[in-house]
Design an enzyme around this catalytic site. Structure first.
Site, short mmCIF file in Angstrom:
data_model
loop_
_atom_site.label_atom_id
_atom_site.label_comp_id
_atom_site.label_asym_id
_atom_site.label_seq_id
_atom_site.Cartn_x
_atom_site.Cartn_y
_atom_site.Cartn_z
N ASP A 138 0.82 -1.22 0.00
CA ASP A 138 0.00 0.00 0.00
C ASP A 138 0.86 1.28 0.00
O ASP A 138 0.40 2.34 0.39
CB ASP A 138 -0.97 -0.01 1.19
CG ASP A 138 -0.23 -0.14 2.51
OD1 ASP A 138 0.99 -0.38 2.49
OD2 ASP A 138 -0.87 0.02 3.56
N ASP A 184 25.86 12.56 -13.02
CA ASP A 184 24.86 13.04 -13.98
C ASP A 184 23.57 13.22 -13.18
O ASP A 184 22.92 12.23 -12.82
CB ASP A 184 24.68 12.00 -15.09
CG ASP A 184 23.67 12.41 -16.16
OD1 ASP A 184 22.89 13.36 -15.91
OD2 ASP A 184 23.64 11.76 -17.22
N HIS A 226 19.71 15.96 -26.34
CA HIS A 226 18.27 15.78 -26.50
C HIS A 226 17.58 17.06 -26.08
O HIS A 226 18.17 17.91 -25.40
CB HIS A 226 17.80 14.59 -25.63
CG HIS A 226 18.30 14.66 -24.21
ND1 HIS A 226 17.68 15.41 -23.25
CD2 HIS A 226 19.38 14.10 -23.58
CE1 HIS A 226 18.33 15.30 -22.10
NE2 HIS A 226 19.39 14.52 -22.27
#
Ligand code: GLY
Ligand code: MN
Ligand code: MN
Length: 439
Positions: free
Chosen positions: A36, A257, A354
């Protein structure tokens, strides 16, 4: 982000839709971590871009030209019992007041109301394939409308992926977005400086990770845009290494990174530095080469160039350098052939960057009409060449084996050229050594 900015985004989305359309945008589902316990909730980027609404279990419906209101919202209703456990909800009143909804309903009324909104609309834009439950329910709602054909009601016949319309809009950042991205990147750059100053032999990779996360949070960047990569020694050769569980050894480099996410916008910075604060000669030779490639690539990130020019510049500099350092055979004259035959790939196997935005690998096509896209002011991208020499690569000179280096900056294309947003993270050998040694 102001209400006016969200409104502008919806207006532009509506303008990009063909006449007679309807668009559905769904909130991200919550993900179970175990039993949960859920992972920290992160809203779907497209949904958040259009609505600014942070809760799960919500659907926004944009119906351009609808007389009763164009933005119909479905969300969790107020519920004092649930809110006691989980925190406050906006509720149907709240989305009308604070999120620009013209009409709002509890999410459990979807089956009742959504088919009516689909009536006489020809096409539906929605996140096809991203959410199997929504795919299935949409077809059920469409079938309800089809069932009314004899009453003269038309059902939609075209189903179109929505992302494309928004990705073009998201690719070009507004001033308000740039303000947040600048801040996110500045926070991450400061956290990189902090990690450099902390680093020393004997610490563990995850200690640099936690210091990075803490340093971001203490400056307001509470979330990370992706799990930090902290790879020391040969671990830096694993591109998306996230184990972060090894000890930092004297004489190794460490690659970090990492970037925070601020108000839904990512930063993404990589720095590679010596664990003991001083580059060894072979580390420095490779580092200076990656840096030269990165600078050559950044110089190409300007309007009037295409996306691929950035990568090509990095590949050219790296290949020349690999020849000079004896990692690739052949003289200078062999460089064009080595590039054509992609001989650099064992050492540099990824692209040079990117798009960057709400998603770390942000949306937007890299090719348009079969050609690499032109760079335009307002685009934000990363420039991140690297060199990775695995420890077991016997063709490589022994002095370079087991070294991985990547240098990554976040760059905004401007009318004049570009702006390196992450310039405050030390990058030259001299600046890194000065930062690490408190000079
Ligand atoms: N942090 C992932 C990347 O640089 O693309
Ligand atoms: Mn990146
Ligand atoms: Mn990165």
């Amino acid at each position: 982000m102001t209400a006016a900015e969200y409104k502008r985004r919806r207006r532009r989305l509506a303008a990009a839709m063909k006449p007679g359309s309807i668009a559905l945008l769904a909130a991200a589902s919550e993900s179970v971590r175990n039993r949960d316990v859920h992972y920290p909730y992160r809203q779907d980027s497209d949904f958040f871009y259009v609505t600014g609404f942070p809760e799960p279990e919500a659907l926004a419906v944009l119906v351009p030209g609808r007389k009763e209101g164009e933005l119909v919202f479905f969300c969790r209703p107020r519920d004092s019992e649930r809110e006691l456990w989980e925190g406050t909800r906006a509720g149907v009143e709240g989305v009308r007041q604070d999120f620009g909804a013209d009409e709002a309903h509890p999410i459990d009324k979807l089956d009742e109301i959504l088919p009516k909104l689909l009536e006489d609309r020809d096409r539906v834009y929605y996140p096809a394939g991203a959410n199997p439950a929504l795919d299935q329910r949409l077809m059920e709602w469409v079938n309800v409308v089809r069932g009314k054909a004899r009453a003269g009601v038309r059902a939609p016949t075209e189903f179109i992926v929505l992302e494309r319309l928004l990705s073009e809009q998201r690719l070009l950042k507004s001033q308000a977005e740039l303000k947040i991205i600048r801040r996110a990147v500045r926070i991450s750059a400061a956290a990189h400086r902090r990690v450099m100053r902390l680093c020393r032999p004997g610490l563990w990779e995850y200690q640099l990770e936690t210091e990075f996360v803490r340093a971001c949070a203490s400056r307001g960047g509470r979330f990370q845009a992706y799990p930090p990569i902290v790879g020391s020694g040969a671990n830096a050769c694993v591109l998306h290494y996230v184990d972060n569980r090894h000890r930092l050894e004297d004489g190794d480099l460490v690659l970090v990174d990492a970037g925070c996410e601020l108000a839904g916008y990512a930063s993404d910075i990589t720095r590679t530095f010596p664990v003991n604060g001083r580059f060894s000669p072979p580390q420095r030779e490779l580092y200076e080469l990656v840096l030269a490639a990165q600078e050559a690539a950044i110089a190409k990130a300007v309007p009037g160039n295409r996306w691929n020019h950035i990568h090509k510049a990095a590949v050219r500099t790296l290949t020349q350098g690999l020849v000079e350092l004896g990692l690739l055979a052949g003289g200078r004259k062999a460089v064009p052939k080595l590039i054509k035959e992609e001989k650099y790939k064992p050492y540099f196997m990824h692209r040079t960057g990117h798009w960057l935005g709400m998603d770390v690998h942000d949306v937007g096509d890299y090719r348009v009409g079969g050609k690499w896209r032109w760079l335009e002011p307002g685009m934000v991208l990363t420039v991140e060449p690297g060199l990775y020499i695995p420890a077991d690569r016997t063709e490589a000179p022994a002095r370079y084996r087991g070294i991985g280096i990547r240098i990554e900056d976040d760059v905004l294309i401007t009318a004049e050229g570009n702006e390196v947003l992450s310039m405050h993270a030390p990058k030259t050998v001299a600046d890194i050594e000065a930062c690490m040694n408190g000079e």
